[in-house]
Structures are given as structure tokens and as C-alpha cells.
Scaffold this motif. Structure first.
Motif, PDB file in Angstrom:
ATOM      1  N   TYR A 257       0.860  -1.250   0.145  1.00 43.22           N
ATOM      2  CA  TYR A 257      -0.023  -0.035  -0.198  1.00 43.22           C
ATOM      3  C   TYR A 257       0.817   1.131   0.015  1.00 43.22           C
ATOM      4  CZ  TYR A 257      -3.950  -3.080   1.210  1.00 43.22           C
ATOM      5  OH  TYR A 257      -5.111  -3.830   1.401  1.00 43.22           O
ATOM      6  N   ARG A 258       1.935   1.064   0.672  1.00 44.83           N
ATOM      7  CA  ARG A 258       2.986   2.074   0.755  1.00 44.83           C
ATOM      8  C   ARG A 258       4.027   2.553  -0.339  1.00 44.83           C
ATOM      9  NH1 ARG A 258       2.746   4.508   6.402  1.00 44.83           N
ATOM     10  NH2 ARG A 258       1.120   3.383   7.283  1.00 44.83           N
ATOM     11  N   GLY A 259       3.927   1.553  -1.048  1.00 45.59           N
ATOM     12  CA  GLY A 259       4.697   1.460  -2.507  1.00 45.59           C
ATOM     13  C   GLY A 259       6.337   1.315  -1.806  1.00 45.59           C
ATOM     14  N   ARG A 260       6.345   0.560  -0.846  1.00 48.19           N
ATOM     15  CA  ARG A 260       7.600  -0.134  -0.383  1.00 48.19           C
ATOM     16  C   ARG A 260       7.894  -1.396  -1.077  1.00 48.19           C
ATOM     17  NH1 ARG A 260       7.936   2.155   5.757  1.00 48.19           N
ATOM     18  NH2 ARG A 260       9.690   0.790   5.775  1.00 48.19           N
ATOM     19  N   TRP A 261       8.234  -1.415  -2.216  1.00 45.76           N
ATOM     20  CA  TRP A 261       8.133  -2.592  -3.138  1.00 45.76           C
ATOM     21  C   TRP A 261       9.130  -3.603  -2.671  1.00 45.76           C
ATOM     22  CZ3 TRP A 261       3.676  -1.692  -4.876  1.00 45.76           C
ATOM     23  CH2 TRP A 261       3.327  -0.577  -5.285  1.00 45.76           C
ATOM     24  N   ASP A 262      10.386  -3.223  -2.572  1.00 45.39           N
ATOM     25  CA  ASP A 262      11.230  -4.350  -1.810  1.00 45.39           C
ATOM     26  C   ASP A 262      10.959  -5.066  -0.498  1.00 45.39           C
ATOM     27  OD1 ASP A 262      12.854  -4.093  -4.322  1.00 45.39           O
ATOM     28  OD2 ASP A 262      14.154  -2.435  -3.307  1.00 45.39           O
ATOM     29  N   GLU A 263      10.523  -4.050   0.568  1.00 47.44           N
ATOM     30  CA  GLU A 263       9.889  -4.703   1.693  1.00 47.44           C
ATOM     31  C   GLU A 263       8.986  -5.524   1.530  1.00 47.44           C
ATOM     32  OE1 GLU A 263      10.974  -1.360   5.020  1.00 47.44           O
ATOM     33  OE2 GLU A 263      10.352  -0.580   2.999  1.00 47.44           O
ATOM     34  N   CYS A 264       7.844  -5.105   0.376  1.00 51.15           N
ATOM     35  CA  CYS A 264       6.599  -5.894   0.212  1.00 51.15           C
ATOM     36  C   CYS A 264       7.157  -7.330  -0.386  1.00 51.15           C
ATOM     37  CB  CYS A 264       5.748  -5.303  -0.814  1.00 51.15           C
ATOM     38  SG  CYS A 264       4.704  -6.275  -1.743  1.00 51.15           S
ATOM     39  N   ILE A 265       7.979  -7.349  -1.414  1.00 53.61           N
ATOM     40  CA  ILE A 265       8.385  -8.539  -1.769  1.00 53.61           C
ATOM     41  C   ILE A 265       9.084  -9.578  -0.705  1.00 53.61           C
ATOM     42  CG2 ILE A 265       9.976  -9.937  -3.246  1.00 53.61           C
ATOM     43  CD1 ILE A 265       9.431  -7.112  -5.221  1.00 53.61           C
ATOM     44  N   GLN A 266       9.991  -8.871   0.102  1.00 51.34           N
ATOM     45  CA  GLN A 266      10.629  -9.715   0.870  1.00 51.34           C
ATOM     46  C   GLN A 266       9.817 -10.146   1.968  1.00 51.34           C
ATOM     47  OE1 GLN A 266      13.415  -7.501   3.443  1.00 51.34           O
ATOM     48  NE2 GLN A 266      14.457  -9.289   4.205  1.00 51.34           N
ATOM     49  N   THR A 267       8.707  -9.378   2.619  1.00 48.73           N
ATOM     50  CA  THR A 267       8.123  -9.958   3.642  1.00 48.73           C
ATOM     51  C   THR A 267       6.961 -10.924   3.029  1.00 48.73           C
ATOM     52  OG1 THR A 267       8.043  -7.741   4.501  1.00 48.73           O
ATOM     53  CG2 THR A 267       6.615  -9.077   5.183  1.00 48.73           C
ATOM     54  N   LEU A 268       6.385 -10.817   1.993  1.00 44.82           N
ATOM     55  CA  LEU A 268       5.272 -11.578   1.632  1.00 44.82           C
ATOM     56  C   LEU A 268       5.929 -13.041   1.039  1.00 44.82           C
ATOM     57  CD1 LEU A 268       3.310  -9.391  -0.298  1.00 44.82           C
ATOM     58  CD2 LEU A 268       2.655 -10.472   2.029  1.00 44.82           C
ATOM     59  N   LYS A 269       7.297 -12.995   0.823  1.00 49.55           N
ATOM     60  CA  LYS A 269       8.145 -14.325   0.591  1.00 49.55           C
ATOM     61  C   LYS A 269       8.495 -15.116   1.790  1.00 49.55           C
ATOM     62  CE  LYS A 269      10.279 -13.434  -4.107  1.00 49.55           C
ATOM     63  NZ  LYS A 269      11.603 -13.138  -4.585  1.00 49.55           N
ATOM     64  N   ARG A 270       8.695 -14.237   2.804  1.00 51.99           N
ATOM     65  CA  ARG A 270       8.657 -14.815   4.126  1.00 51.99           C
ATOM     66  C   ARG A 270       7.441 -15.426   4.578  1.00 51.99           C
ATOM     67  NH1 ARG A 270      10.479 -10.495   8.230  1.00 51.99           N
ATOM     68  NH2 ARG A 270      10.101 -12.273   9.679  1.00 51.99           N
ATOM     69  N   HIS A 271       6.135 -14.735   4.227  1.00 53.87           N
ATOM     70  CA  HIS A 271       4.928 -15.570   4.488  1.00 53.87           C
ATOM     71  C   HIS A 271       4.715 -16.698   3.734  1.00 53.87           C
ATOM     72  CE1 HIS A 271       0.727 -15.777   3.476  1.00 53.87           C
ATOM     73  NE2 HIS A 271       0.604 -15.731   4.405  1.00 53.87           N
TER      74      HIS A 271
END
Length: 366
Positions: A205-219
């Protein structure tokens, strides 16, 4: 049975009359005011609501909800947690009591989280915020949920058909506190897959794409992350992040993974169809929108987006048919879209354009 509604509030004076009227089928209403600077508390008290004012420092939604639950009388049979920007449709108590039976711990009911600008339902799913008085606690700083903490069995979950709760949020309110609270949630309970998914989504939502990818891969790597619908959503969000980073091929791989993960959902097909629309890959748009429209049973979970169940599939198909010269098919799809959005002038203009093309095409054939 004794039914009690409880909630939390802050600076929501404009919602008081509507909310109390909606909740008045309950025997009692209790509210924790967490520090309003307006006359919310006074308005609630004037309507017969029991109000206690306390500040929660540091702020956590679970702590506030648990404090409001403490205000519910000990002899309550059914507790119903709502917010002041929510409204029950009349008759909700009767339907809830009809569903409630001996041994019930919680009840689920239908919840419209958002509405379109035209007033039609947007995101719809089922929630479980009606519960018995003892043994439940709210957990997590944000996106809080009820957790059974009692010594006995939590009881059965019943479905309260006919209960309808509608959400009319104050869109001027900031959700800036959500991210730090979600980061806190993951830090407190790093093995909770639900919180990990929500955190990755918040980064998106906040456009923090790298953190989004990293966190959701952890999920996706978490052993407890087994719900196919939510896993597919994580894959879709990863795909979007890659698209925004300009990595289209990687994005397409993740959209396809989402489809394979949850082929029973419209959303993965529609996300890929929209990406292909932006790339002007018209045959791909037609294929994946067709796949989406073959799914006719709308899920009851929150992994269900309004666009996929509205006019968008038909709109994309109309444009794909139009750009490939199949004007008769384009007209049919645009008319289906217009039927779902009768107040949208864009559909009417598009229909006129398509009809002009059909006339030109007919003239050339003659």
C-alpha cells in the motif's frame, strides 16, 4: 438471552446517532472512549450508552478492545463488538438469537466493508465478532482478532443468516499508525502468518516494493501459511511489486503462481488480465477474463475484491474485442458492464463508439 454491544471510539460524534439507533436492538450498549476531543462521549451518554473514558498508552487496538469488553456486564449471553462507523440492518438481533444455540462460542455474519460511489456493495465478507461473554480476548496491536483463552472448549461457530453489518468509514482518518503496529505485531509473534501477510500488504500500500516482496516471500515460506486464498493474495501482491519495479516477466510468473495456488478465485485471473491489458496483449486479456467469469460463487472471506465481481471483467473484454476488430462481441460485453454500472457515462459513450464502428464495418461489407 442478554445481548450487549460494545465498542471503542475517538472523535466520532457525527456517527453517534446513526450507530446507537442501529445498535438499539441490544439490551445494553457500552463504549470505551479513548480520548475524544469532541462531544462524542456526551452524545453517547445522552442516548443511554454507558461510556468510560480512558487513554491507552501506548496505543494498541487489542488493549482498547479488551478494556471495552471489560465494561460488558458479567451476565451477558452474547457480546457483539462493532465500531461507530458501522451499521446493522434492522432485525439483526432476532437473526442472531435464532442462530445461537447451546454450546455456541462465536457467530459469523455478513459484513459489507465498502461500497462503490454509486452505493452498490464493494468488498463483502463474513466476520465473527459476536461471541459469548467469557473466555475470549482480543490479540494483536492492529488487525486484532478474538482468541479463545478459556480453560474449557471455545464452543461451536454458528452462522447467523440474515445478520448484515455495513461499514461507512471516515476516509479522512489517517491509517498511518497501521504500519508501526503491524511491525510490532510481527516482532511480538514472528510465527503468526496472518500478521506477516498483512505487513507485506501494508508495505505494498505504501509503495515500499522491496520490503513488500521480502515480507510476503517470508509469509509464503512459513509452515503455518497454508490457506490457499491468502497465499494467492501474497503472490498477487508480489507480482504487483515486481510490475511497479518494471520487472514484467517476473510479475507474470507470480501472477501465474497465484492462479495455480487458488484457481477458484477470480482475483488472480483478473490481476493478470489487467496487466496484459496494459501491455495490449488482447488475446491474453480475453482468455484470463473468461477464466474469471467462469467462477460464479463469490467467496465469503475478505480475499474478495469488488472490481473482480463488478463491471471490470466485461470492460476489459470489451476493449480487447474492440482492439481486435470484433465489434459485435465488444458491444455485448460493454452492455453487460453498463448494466452493472448504470450511472457510469463512460460505458454509454463507449457503446456509442462501438456502434459507430459496427455501422462502418457494415457499410464496408455492403
Amino acid at each position: 438471552m442478554k445481548v450487549v454491544v460494545y465498542g471503542i471510539c475517538k472523535n466520532e460524534a457525527r456517527f453517534v446517532e446513526r450507530w446507537v439507533t442501529s445498535m438499539s436492538e441490544a439490551d445494553e450498549i457500552v463504549v470505551l472512549d479513548t480520548g475524544s476531543g469532541d462531544d462524542t462521549a456526551d452524545r453517547l451518554k445522552a442516548r443511554g450508552v454507558k461510556v468510560v473514558t480512558e487513554t491507552i498508552v501506548p496505543w494498541r487496538f487489542d488493549r482498547a478492545r479488551n478494556r471495552s469488553l471489560e465494561l460488558v456486564p458479567e451476565d451477558a449471553d452474547i457480546c457483539v463488538c462493532t465500531d461507530l462507523d458501522e451499521v446493522f440492518e434492522p432485525g439483526w438481533r432476532k437473526h442472531l438469537e435464532e442462530a445461537w444455540r447451546p454450546g455456541t462460542g462465536q457467530a459469523r455474519y455478513r459484513y459489507t466493508w465498502s461500497f462503490t460511489e454509486e452505493g452498490r456493495e464493494g468488498v463483502v465478507f463474513w466476520i465473527e465478532k459476536a461471541h459469548r461473554r467469557h473466555g475470549y480476548q482480543w490479540v494483536h496491536p492492529v488487525h486484532e482478532v478474538l482468541k479463545w483463552t478459556g480453560e474449557e472448549s471455545p464452543g461451536i461457530m454458528v452462522t447467523a443468516q440474515g445478520v448484515q453489518l455495513n461499514h461507512f468509514p471516515d476516509n479522512t482518518k489517517s491509517r498511518g499508525q497501521y504500519l508501526p503496529l503491524l511491525e510490532m505485531s510481527v516482532e511480538e509473534d514472528p510465527e503468526d502468518d496472518r500478521n506477516m501477510h498483512y505487513l507485506g500488504r501494508e508495505y505494498m500500500y505504501r509503495g515500499r516494493w522491496d520490503e513488500c516482496i521480502q515480507t510476503l516471500k517470508r509469509h509464503l515460506d512459513m509452515p503455518s501459511a497454508r490457506w490457499e486464498d491468502e497465499r494467492a493474495a501474497s503472490m498477487r501482491y508480489i507480482a504487483k511489486a515486481y510490475r511497479m519495479k518494471g520487472q514484467q516477466e517476473e510479475a507474470r510468473k507470480w501472477y501465474l503462481r497465484a492462479i495455480l495456488q487458488a484457481p477458484h478465485l477470480r482475483e488472480p485471473y483478473m490481476d493478470l488480465a489487467y496487466a496484459l491489458y496494459e501491455e495490449k496483449q488482447w488475446e491474453g486479456v480475453l482468455y484470463f477474463t473468461d477464466c474469471a467469469l467462469r467462477i460464479v460463487d463469490r467467496p465469503k472471506t475478505y480475499i474478495c475484491e469488488a472490481a473482480s465481481w463488478g463491471s471490470l471483467p466485461h470492460d476489459l473484454r470489451a476493449m480487447a474485442f474492440f482492439h481486435t476488430g470484433r465489434y459485435s462481441e465488444a458491444l455485448k460485453e460493454e452492455e453487460k458492464g453498463a448494466a452493472l454500472e448504470p450511472g457510469n457515462d463512460r460505458f454509454l459513450k463507449n457503446i456509442d463508439i462501438i456502434k459507430e464502428k459496427l455501422q462502418e464495418q457494415s457499410g464496408r461489407r455492403q
